[in-house]
Design a protein around this motif. Structure first.
Motif, PDB file in Angstrom:
ATOM      1  N   ALA A  10      32.425  32.624  53.529  1.00  0.00           N
ATOM      2  CA  ALA A  10      33.802  33.129  53.525  1.00  0.00           C
ATOM      3  C   ALA A  10      34.673  32.099  52.816  1.00  0.00           C
ATOM      4  N   LEU A  11      35.369  32.551  51.779  1.00  0.00           N
ATOM      5  CA  LEU A  11      36.122  31.613  50.938  1.00  0.00           C
ATOM      6  C   LEU A  11      37.508  32.170  50.648  1.00  0.00           C
ATOM      7  N   SER A  12      38.393  31.294  50.188  1.00  0.00           N
ATOM      8  CA  SER A  12      39.633  31.799  49.608  1.00  0.00           C
ATOM      9  C   SER A  12      39.355  31.914  48.124  1.00  0.00           C
ATOM     10  N   ILE A  13      39.426  33.142  47.611  1.00  0.00           N
ATOM     11  CA  ILE A  13      39.037  33.343  46.204  1.00  0.00           C
ATOM     12  C   ILE A  13      39.981  32.589  45.266  1.00  0.00           C
ATOM     13  N   ALA A  14      41.260  32.516  45.650  1.00  0.00           N
ATOM     14  CA  ALA A  14      42.213  31.812  44.793  1.00  0.00           C
ATOM     15  C   ALA A  14      41.862  30.322  44.730  1.00  0.00           C
ATOM     16  N   ASP A  15      41.413  29.764  45.873  1.00  0.00           N
ATOM     17  CA  ASP A  15      41.016  28.349  45.866  1.00  0.00           C
ATOM     18  C   ASP A  15      39.802  28.120  44.976  1.00  0.00           C
TER      19      ASP A  15
END
Ligand SMILES: Nc1ncnc2c1ncn2[C@@H]1O[C@H](COP(=O)(O)OP(=O)(O)OP(=O)(O)O)[C@@H](O)[C@H]1O
Ligand SMILES: [Mg+2]
Length: 412
Positions: free
Chosen positions: A256-261
């Motif tokens: 699970a990631l922050s796509i913008a990051d």
């Protein structure tokens, strides 16, 4: 030739009034329409009219079934409408006076009532109800046939896109398969060349060979082996690149990631190159704070972005001229997807390059050492592991935009 048996007899008025087009018109007018028309019998498979024929009659189905269809460029036929008892057809060409826009054939033995263009155009102004009925028939016909044409077009586009993905997949599999096969013999040649290098450098040889001609020959062998080894290193590098085409060769973990990051970090990795190439890269994040959660692969997406930025540096703004680059992260309008657009405002590409850009080995930079695998790897990563889609839009002088769409949660 149509095998039409013109019955020549007028259908009874009750038979005509059962046809919706005529059901609401005044008795007198109905009688004159019935008198002006005639009934025909068609056997199954026979054509009532063909596309391009003059539009000289309006038809109504009394019994049996017919189909209206059009022939497509690839020779296939697209059904536009099934015509059953009570349905009327052929009014489009009657109204505009043009030729038939499609073909109608009998699916079963059937009876059809026809009224000539003149009689029909005479009757029209006498009955607003007839006009309304004709219009509503026309609208229904245009609506169903344009829906069918649109659906057909979309299906064909989807098939073409699928075929293109398959073609590229087959090509990349072949290349990575060949790379795999070449690896073993390449390794053996490498080992053998190392053995030769060691042996000719050994004391025993250098000490004992005193004859100048033998020494010169030995020197030639040494140079040749150096050349062999340098080229093995080059081949090894190429094989490594070819193997990268096969995504199964690369490992990454889904998380699970922050796509913008992830996108910002990838652009950060490129910062040194960007400075040298005078690229002004702006990351535009159109997502809300809560809406960035992506169940995806950091490593794969990073590779995609780095490949795209490398191309911008090399081809979008060649010769170190530099320029603006936008990387936009947003939510797709449809489906639970994110889109990432990498856009430059540089040289752009001609149409034939756009159509070949995802092919392995397609490059305009071979003389500068490019292999033409970058976009092919990107395509493979996006479609195979990120389970998404990729699209490139470009025109000469108008810059290039690559749009990657990935599901918000990549399925297993
Ligand atoms: N942003 C861009 N602007 C202009 N042309 C581009 C751009 N990106 C790609 N191209 C064109 O598409 C071709 C294929 O790109 P691709 O990344 O597959 O190969 P490459 O960069 O030439 O080689 P490699 O990536 O293997 O080093 C390039 O050679 C170039 O002509
Ligand atoms: Mg490249």
């Amino acid at each position: 030739m149509n095998s039409v048996a013109a019955l020549g007899e007028t259908p009874t008025r009750p038979a005509l009034s059962a046809i919706p087009l005529f059901s609401d018109i005044a008795d007198e007018l109905l009688r004159s329409v019935a008198e002006a028309g005639r009934a025909h019998a068609y056997t199954a498979g026979h054509v009532v009219f063909r596309r391009g024929d003059p539009g000289d009659c309006l038809y109504s189905v009394l019994s049996g079934e017919l189909r209206a269809f059009t022939s497509l460029d690839d020779g296939s036929e697209l059904d536009l409408q099934r015509l059953k008892p009570g349905d009327s057809f052929g009014e489009l060409a009657l109204l505009d006076g043009g030729p038939r826009s499609n073909t109608v054939e009998a699916l079963t033995d059937c009876h059809v009532f026809s009224v000539s263009r003149e009689a029909f155009l005479d009757a029209l102004p006498q009955s607003p109800r007839l006009i309304a009925a004709v219009l509503s028939n026309l609208v229904a016909y245009v609506r169903t046939s344009s829906e069918r044409l649109l659906r057909q077009e979309l299906e064909q586009r989807a098939i073409r896109a699928e075929m293109e993905v398959e073609r590229l997949r087959a090509l990349t599999q072949m290349v990575s398969g060949v790379a795999h096969e070449i690896n073993t013999p390449l390794g053996i040649v490498n080992t053998a060349a190392s053995v030769v290098t060691q042996r000719i450098a050994s004391d025993a040889l250098t000490r004992d060979v005193v004859d100048p001609r033998a020494r010169a020959a030995l020197e030639d062998v040494r140079e040749a082996v150096d050349l062999i080894q340098a080229n093995i290193r080059r081949a090894h590098g190429l094989v490594g690149n070819f193997k990268r085409l096969s995504v199964s060769q690369i490992a990454d973990v889904k998380e699970a990631l922050s796509i913008a990051d992830v996108v910002r970090d990838a652009v950060g990795l490129f910062a040194i190159n960007a400075r040298q190439a005078k690229l002004d890269i702006q990351v535009l994040d159109a997502l809300d704070d809560g809406g960035q959660r992506w169940i995806g692969y950091r490593g794969f997406l990073t590779q995609v972005i780095l490949n795209l930025l490398t191309n911008v540096e090399r081809y979008g703004y060649p010769d170190g001229t530099g320029g603006r680059v936008e990387v936009v992260v947003a939510e797709a309008a449809r489906d639970p997807e994110f889109t990432i657009v990498v856009r430059d405002f540089g040289c752009g590409m001609p149409p034939d390059a756009v159509s070949r850009v995802f092919e392995p080995f397609y490059t305009t930079g071979r003389s500068k050492g490019a292999t033409g695998l970058g976009m092919s790897i990107v395509h493979n990563l996006v479609t195979s592991v990120l389970k998404g889609r990729i699209q490139l839009a470009s025109e000469p002088g108008g810059g290039t935009a690559v749009t990657v769409a990935v599901p918000k949660a990549i399925p297993d």
